[in-house]
Each structure stands twice: as structure tokens, then as C-alpha cells.
Write a protein that holds these residues in place. Structure first.
Motif, short mmCIF file in Angstrom:
data_model
loop_
_atom_site.label_atom_id
_atom_site.label_comp_id
_atom_site.label_asym_id
_atom_site.label_seq_id
_atom_site.Cartn_x
_atom_site.Cartn_y
_atom_site.Cartn_z
N LEU A 123 0.83 -1.21 0.00
CA LEU A 123 0.00 0.00 0.00
C LEU A 123 0.86 1.25 0.00
CD1 LEU A 123 -2.74 -1.09 2.54
CD2 LEU A 123 -2.98 -0.82 0.08
N GLY A 124 1.93 1.20 0.78
CA GLY A 124 2.75 2.39 0.96
C GLY A 124 3.66 2.71 -0.21
N THR A 125 3.81 1.78 -1.16
CA THR A 125 4.61 2.09 -2.34
C THR A 125 3.71 2.62 -3.43
OG1 THR A 125 6.06 0.27 -1.81
CG2 THR A 125 6.26 1.18 -4.00
N LEU A 126 2.61 1.88 -3.65
CA LEU A 126 1.73 2.21 -4.77
C LEU A 126 1.04 3.55 -4.55
CD1 LEU A 126 1.10 0.64 -7.31
CD2 LEU A 126 -1.04 -0.09 -6.24
N THR A 127 0.41 3.72 -3.38
CA THR A 127 -0.42 4.91 -3.16
C THR A 127 0.34 6.23 -3.31
OG1 THR A 127 -1.14 3.51 -1.36
CG2 THR A 127 -2.49 5.42 -1.85
N PRO A 128 1.46 6.43 -2.61
CA PRO A 128 2.11 7.74 -2.75
C PRO A 128 2.62 7.99 -4.17
CG PRO A 128 3.45 6.28 -1.40
CD PRO A 128 2.16 5.59 -1.61
N VAL A 129 3.07 6.95 -4.86
CA VAL A 129 3.54 7.14 -6.23
C VAL A 129 2.37 7.57 -7.12
CG1 VAL A 129 4.57 6.02 -8.24
CG2 VAL A 129 5.51 5.59 -5.97
N VAL A 130 1.22 6.88 -6.97
CA VAL A 130 0.07 7.23 -7.81
C VAL A 130 -0.43 8.64 -7.48
CG1 VAL A 130 -2.35 6.67 -8.28
CG2 VAL A 130 -0.64 4.86 -8.20
N ILE A 131 -0.57 8.93 -6.19
CA ILE A 131 -1.04 10.28 -5.80
C ILE A 131 -0.05 11.33 -6.29
CG2 ILE A 131 -1.49 11.80 -3.83
CD1 ILE A 131 -2.60 9.45 -2.33
N GLY A 132 1.24 11.05 -6.09
CA GLY A 132 2.26 12.00 -6.55
C GLY A 132 2.18 12.21 -8.05
N LEU A 133 1.94 11.14 -8.79
CA LEU A 133 1.88 11.23 -10.25
C LEU A 133 0.68 12.07 -10.69
CD1 LEU A 133 3.23 10.29 -12.84
CD2 LEU A 133 1.83 8.22 -12.76
N VAL A 134 -0.48 11.81 -10.07
CA VAL A 134 -1.68 12.56 -10.43
C VAL A 134 -1.48 14.04 -10.13
CG1 VAL A 134 -4.10 12.94 -9.84
CG2 VAL A 134 -3.25 10.61 -10.15
N LEU A 135 -1.00 14.35 -8.92
CA LEU A 135 -0.82 15.75 -8.54
C LEU A 135 0.24 16.43 -9.41
CD1 LEU A 135 -0.93 15.44 -4.66
CD2 LEU A 135 -2.69 16.40 -6.15
N ALA A 136 1.32 15.72 -9.70
CA ALA A 136 2.37 16.30 -10.54
C ALA A 136 1.81 16.64 -11.91
CB ALA A 136 3.55 15.33 -10.65
N ASN A 137 0.94 15.76 -12.43
CA ASN A 137 0.32 16.04 -13.73
C ASN A 137 -0.56 17.27 -13.68
OD1 ASN A 137 0.31 14.54 -16.39
ND2 ASN A 137 0.82 12.97 -14.89
N LEU A 156 11.91 5.52 -7.97
CA LEU A 156 11.04 5.83 -6.82
C LEU A 156 10.55 4.56 -6.16
CD1 LEU A 156 8.54 8.72 -7.61
CD2 LEU A 156 10.20 8.57 -5.78
N THR A 157 10.17 3.57 -6.97
CA THR A 157 9.67 2.32 -6.41
C THR A 157 10.76 1.62 -5.61
OG1 THR A 157 8.39 2.16 -8.44
CG2 THR A 157 8.37 0.26 -7.01
N ALA A 158 11.97 1.57 -6.18
CA ALA A 158 13.08 0.93 -5.45
C ALA A 158 13.32 1.64 -4.12
CB ALA A 158 14.34 0.98 -6.30
N PHE A 159 13.32 2.96 -4.18
CA PHE A 159 13.55 3.78 -3.00
C PHE A 159 12.50 3.50 -1.93
CE2 PHE A 159 14.28 7.72 -0.74
CZ PHE A 159 15.65 7.84 -0.87
N THR A 160 11.24 3.43 -2.37
CA THR A 160 10.14 3.21 -1.44
C THR A 160 10.18 1.79 -0.87
OG1 THR A 160 8.94 4.56 -3.00
CG2 THR A 160 7.72 3.76 -1.13
N LEU A 161 10.60 0.83 -1.71
CA LEU A 161 10.71 -0.55 -1.25
C LEU A 161 11.73 -0.66 -0.12
CD1 LEU A 161 10.76 -2.86 -4.41
CD2 LEU A 161 9.15 -2.89 -2.51
N SER A 194 16.34 -5.71 1.28
CA SER A 194 16.60 -4.37 0.75
C SER A 194 17.53 -4.44 -0.46
CB SER A 194 17.25 -3.47 1.80
OG SER A 194 16.51 -3.47 2.98
N LEU A 195 18.60 -5.23 -0.34
CA LEU A 195 19.57 -5.29 -1.43
C LEU A 195 18.94 -5.93 -2.67
CD1 LEU A 195 22.96 -6.21 0.30
CD2 LEU A 195 22.11 -3.99 -0.43
N VAL A 196 18.17 -7.01 -2.47
CA VAL A 196 17.52 -7.66 -3.62
C VAL A 196 16.59 -6.66 -4.29
CG1 VAL A 196 15.82 -9.40 -4.27
CG2 VAL A 196 17.73 -10.02 -2.78
N ALA A 197 15.81 -5.93 -3.47
CA ALA A 197 14.88 -4.96 -4.04
C ALA A 197 15.63 -3.92 -4.86
CB ALA A 197 14.08 -4.28 -2.93
#
Lengths: 286, 298
Positions: free
Chosen positions: B85-99, B225-230, B283-286
Motif C-alpha cells: 500500500l505504501g509504495t503504490l499509493t504515494p507514487v500514484v497520488i504523486g503522479l496525479v498531482l504532478a500532472n 522511486l519504487t526501489a527507494f520506497t521498497l 533491501s539489497l535484492v529490491a
């Protein structure tokens, strides 16, 4: 004529509606971002009873009593000093060591350069958790535990990979001729670095300095483990213990939260251009 | 005769001197990051309790115990929920707002300043703010709910076994989406407008343009961003430790809070190190998966 203008006006009205929705969403998100700040900062000025009564209203009788209590009885004066005592050297050492190494990685070819640089890059992906346990015992056995060094040295070490990465990029962007002109003018190698090259990376140093400041000021797990003595606690750890001791006195806790957050927000607002540039340059290009 | 000193001086300037510049950083980094990491691997193979003079080598026994430890699995499950939840949601919200901001609004800088404000706040302060927002009696959420006549919905959110983790996730989202927003906005400002305009001339609608033109160009930044959030998701600690300490009844325990208790409350240095190895490997694998994906993409 009629049929031609009708869609156009409705299109314009549609566009207006879209703009309205767009602003409505942005403003709503902005309010959601700001609201908790307003609550915390205004609660810090309320008498405790007023918070329990009307938690959401602005203070009716603003008071500075909470700050005085937090500062003196809550020992925030001590914690604030501790935060400064560790943060200033951390920022200084990070800047110095990162720019020295970043300069060598950017402007010199030497055997093992690639390997060393990758060794530093490993640190960008290695979480603090993966080193904290042995580090605790190393600090204990070397007698650093129980001194400010127990935070200064590890926090600097953790910040080096990112620092070197940033400073290397800034040194790479400088033209070669500058370096040579320094040498022609009779500077030795250190002089070229110190007098010619380093002053030109001031924007990079500001960016790294802000990151390093925020990292040290906000750091929690590291001082929680390494600065267990009450007299060494930085603000963030102090606030946590403070909160568990005065669970019921929200006004006091909010005053503490205000004391920590205001310097950070001020630094952010003043330097936000450099900060966001540094952040996005690393992320978007790197 | 005169050749040797000069070449010596040369190699001094070309080999030894740069190393001298790197040495101070390398020393600090090697002693306080690399060496402790090697020691973590060592500790994880012992039953050391932090006090004994010798560290008994016990092979992979800690790892066997860890894979049979229900609390480790429960904590890992919470990390995975946090990540999903914590990876997908902020990225999606950030993407929508950035647009929205990128499509042209007045006050772009002001919105950026405000959205990013929670990001610079210490996570301890975020935790304390939300601890209060969720307070059963005076917390703003419950006050608003009661005023709306929704008394039965109001509860002690962080004391509720089923809700606590999600309540904390919301606080984490508040403190993090601005980071995604700022990065994505910068990436949008760097995209190639010619393709965008060409697609518009070809009659692609705004959603089609977004999906087929904008998103592919953002792919490298989205991967980063996804890697960072993971990595952040496997290491989440502060906000949970300050609010619930993993409770009620382990409902919000994650790998880091569980590890902290094992290592520093129970002094299980060996087993604690094994748990940190779990976090480290994940973390390293991600991060390496995403770095590889990204390099293949380019």
C-alpha cells in the motif's frame, strides 16, 4: 451559426469546470498537508484545558507557558544544545570528507578508482539496520559510547556515500582548464583543490549541507541506540521520552514538537530551491 | 638517472595523491560501515548475547530458528502490507498531482513548497502528530466524527488491532507522497514535448497521451522511486516505534521493531543480527532488481 457556437461555448464551460476541479483538488491536498502543522503549532500556545475542550480551534488565550515548561522542566534546552553539538560537526565532517573524496573520484585516474567508488555506492543501498548491532558493541568497546562521538562518527560515515556521489557530480561539471590554470599559477595539488576547485562547488556544498543537516537533526534510531544516556539525548529522542512521560499533557508535547520542527521548516523554506534541485538532479539524471 | 625521480614524482601525483584525498573518507566508511556489516554476518552465525567474552559459532542455527519464528513472519507480513500500500499509493497520488501542476496552474512553487513540507519533518514528530490526531478522546478525527453524529465509528485508532497498521500507513503516506510528487514533477518538466505534441496532432486524447507518451518517458524515474520506497518499506521503524512500539499485541510489529527488541531489549545480539540480515537481503535484492530493470530499460 447556432450549431457552430454551441459546442464551443460548452467546450469553454467544460474547460472552466476542469480548471475548477483541478484547483479544488490541489487546494484540498494543500490543506491536508498544512492542517496538522496548524494544529500542532497552535496547540503549543494553548493552555492544557483548552486543548481538551476545543482541540481544533485556534488558541483563545495564547500562552508561552508550554514552551517555558518544555524548555526548562522538560530539559529541551539541554536536548537542543545536544542536537546542535552533534549536528554541526556531522555537517562539517561530511562536507570535508565528501568533497575531498569526490574531487579525487571526479578529477583523477588512479588504480582501484572504480572498485573504491563501487564500495562507496554499496553504502547507498545498505540500510542502517544492517550495521547497527555490531556498531553498538564497537562503540562500547572503544569507549565512544557515552560521548557525543558515538553519534557524530557513525552518522558522518553513513552520509558519506551520498555525499561523495553528489560532490563527484559537481566536480565533474567543472572545466578542465581551471585545474590546469591553478597548476600553472604554482598551486600544489592540495592548493588546486582548496583554492581553485572547491570554491566553485559552493552550490553543491549547500545542497549536501542541507541534506546532512536534516539527516542529522531528524535522525532517530541511531541516537536511540547510541545515545542512551539522558544527558546526551538529541531533541528527537528527547521528545520521544518526553511524550511517554507526559502522555496526558498534549500542550507540552506540542510545544516540544514545535521546538523541533520550526528550525527544520525554516531551513527548508530558505534553501528549498537548492534542496529540491539537489534532490531531483540526483534522482532524475542519476 | 634523472628519469626515475621524475617518474616517481609522476606516479606520486597520479597514484598516491588521489588516494590521499580518498583516504579520510575511506577510513571512516570502512571502519564504521563496511566492517560492522561484515560483523553482522559473523554475529548472525553465533549465539552471542553481547556480554560473554567469546562468541560461540553455531552455524546456521539462528537462520533455522528465524524461519520457524512466527513473530518474524508476522512482522514480515506487516512490512509487505506497508510496501504494497505504501509504495503504490504515494507514487500514484504523486503522479496525479504532478500532472495537475504540470498541466499549468498558478502558484506552482507554492503548491510544491506545501506538498513537500511534511517530508522534511522528523518521522518522530510525524508519529507524535498523528498519535494525537488518532487520540480516542481529543483526537481531531474522533472529534469530527462525533460532531457528524458518527459516534460508533470513532475509536482509539492506534489501539485497535485491526486498524492500527492502516492508521499508521495513512500517517506515513501523509509524510511521504510529497517526495514522490517533487521527483515526478521534475521528471515531467524534463520530458520530450515533441513526442507529446506529435501525439496530440495525431489525435490522441489526454488520457492516451498520458499513458502512451508520458508514462513511458517517466519509467526510469518511476523505477527509481519504487526501489527507494521498497527499501524504505523494509526498514520502516521510527513512526511505528514512537506511536505503538509494535503493539497492540504485535499488530503493528515490523521487522525493524522486532529486531530492535531482540537486539537491544533482550540483548540477543546473535539472533538480532540474523534478523537484520533478513532486512538487508530483502533491501539489497529490491534495489538491485530495480537497478537492473532500469539499466535494461535504457
Amino acid at each position: 451559426m447556432h450549431s457552430a457556437t454551441l459546442p464551443r461555448t460548452s467546450g469553454r464551460r467544460g474547460a472552466f469546470l476542469l480548471t475548477l476541479i483541478k484547483y479544488a483538488i490541489l487546494v484540498m491536498v494543500a490543506i491536508l498537508c498544512l492542517m496538522p502543522f496548524v494544529w500542532v503549532w497552535s496547540s503549543a500556545f494553548k493552555p492544557s484545558l483548552e486543548i481538551a475542550d476545543t482541540p481544533l480551534a485556534l488558541p483563545r488565550e495564547p500562552t508561552l507557558q508550554n514552551f517555558a515548561n518544555a524548555w526548562i522542566q522538560g530539559r529541551f534546552a539541554k536536548y537542543f544544545t545536544n542536537s546542535l553539538i552533534v549536528t554541526v560537526p556531522i555537517v562539517g565532517f561530511t562536507l570535508l570528507l565528501s568533497s575531498l573524496a569526490g574531487y579525487a573520484f571526479a578529477r583523477h585516474y588512479f588504480r582501484g578508482r572504480q572498485t573504491l567508488f563501487y564500495a562507496f555506492l554499496l553504502g547507498l543501498t545498505l540500510p542502517f539496520t544492517s550495521i547497527m548491532i555490531p556498531l553498538y558493541y564497537t562503540l562500547r568497546d572503544t569507549g565512544l559510547l557515552g560521548t557525543y562521538w558515538a553519534m557524530i562518527v557513525p552518522q558522518t560515515a553513513i552520509g558519506l556515500p551520498f555525499g561523495i556521489f553528489i560532490m563527484r557530480a559537481f566536480f565533474q561539471s567543472l572545466p578542465r582548464e581551471l585545474e590546469d590554470s591553478g597548476r600553472v599559477d604554482g598551486c600544489n595539488e592540495f592548493g588546486v583543490f582548496w583554492r581553485v576547485m572547491l570554491p566553485l562547488t559552493t552550490p553543491g556544498m549547500i545542497t549536501l549541507g542541507i541534506f546532512s543537516f536534516l539527516g542529522a537533526w531528524n535522525s532517530f534510531l541511531l541516537p536511540l541506540i547510541f545515545m542512551q544516556r539522558e544527558s546526551l539525548r538529541p531533541l528527537v529522542v528527547g521528545l520521544m521520552f518526553f511524550q511517554s512521560r507526559y502522555t496526558r499533557d498534549f500542550a507540552l508535547i506540542m510545544a516540544g514538537a514545535t521546538i523541533i520542527s520550526v528550525p527544520v521548516i525554516v531551513v527548508y523554506i530558505i534553501f528549498q530551491r537548492q534542496f529540491i534541485q539537489g534532490l531531483t538532479a540526483g534522482a532524475v539524471k542519476g | 638517472m634523472s628519469v626515475r625521480p621524475r617518474s616517481l614524482r609522476r606516479s606520486w601525483r597520479r597514484q598516491a595523491l588521489p588516494l590521499l584525498f580518498v583516504l579520510p573518507a575511506l577510513l571512516v566508511y570502512a571502519l564504521f560501515v563496511l566492517w560492522p556489516f561484515v560483523n553482522t554476518i559473523h554475529y548472525s552465525l553465533t549465539d552471542w548475547d553481547g556480554a560473554q567474552p567469546v562468541k560461540n559459532f553455531i552455524g546456521l542455527a539462528n537462520y533455522r530458528d528465524m524461519f520457524a519464528d512466527p513473530l518474524m513472519w508476522l512482522s514480515l507480513r506487516h512490512n509487505l502490507i506497508w510496501i504494497a500500500l505504501g509504495t503504490l499509493t504515494p507514487v500514484v497520488i504523486g503522479l496525479v498531482l504532478a500532472n495537475l501542476v504540470w498541466s499549468g496552474v498558478k502558484g506552482r512553487t507554492l503548491f510544491r513548497t506545501i506538498f513537500f513540507m511534511p517530508v522534511v519533518l522528523a518521522s518522530v514528530v510525524v508519529g507524535i502528530i498523528w498519535h494525537w490526531i488518532y487520540h480516542p478522546l481529543f483526537g481531531p478525527i474522533n472529534v469530527v466524527l462525533r460532531n457528524m453524529g458518527l459516534e460508533q465509528v470513532a475509536r482509539g485508532w492506534l489501539g485497535d488491532y485491526d486498524w492500527a497498521l492502516y492508521a499508521l500507513l495513512l500517517a506515513g503516506l501523509w509524510a511521504y507522497f510529497g517526495f514522490c510528487f517533487v521527483i515526478l514533477l521534475a521528471a515531467l518538466q524534463g520530458i520530450d514535448m515533441e513526442i507529446h505534441d506529435a501525439a496530440m496532432i495525431d489525435g490522441a486524447g489526454s488520457f492516451k497521451r498520458f499513458w502512451h507518451v508520458t508514462v513511458p518517458q517517466l519509467a526510469p524515474v518511476l523505477t527509481m522511486l519504487t526501489a527507494f520506497t521498497l527499501i524504505g518499506g523494509f526498514n520502516v521503524f521510527d513512526i511505528i516505534f514512537v506511536t505503538t512500539k509494535g503493539g497492540p499485541a504485535n499488530a503493528t510489529d515490523v521487522l525493524a521493531t522486532y529486531t530492535y527488541r531482540q537486539a537491544f531489549t533482550l540483548n540477543e545480539a546473535g539472533y538480532g543480527a540474523t534478523l537484520t540480515m533478513m532486512i538487508t537481503v530483502l533491501s539489497l535484492v529490491a534495489s538491485y532488481t530495480f537497478i537492473t530493470l532500469r539499466e535494461r530499460g535504457q
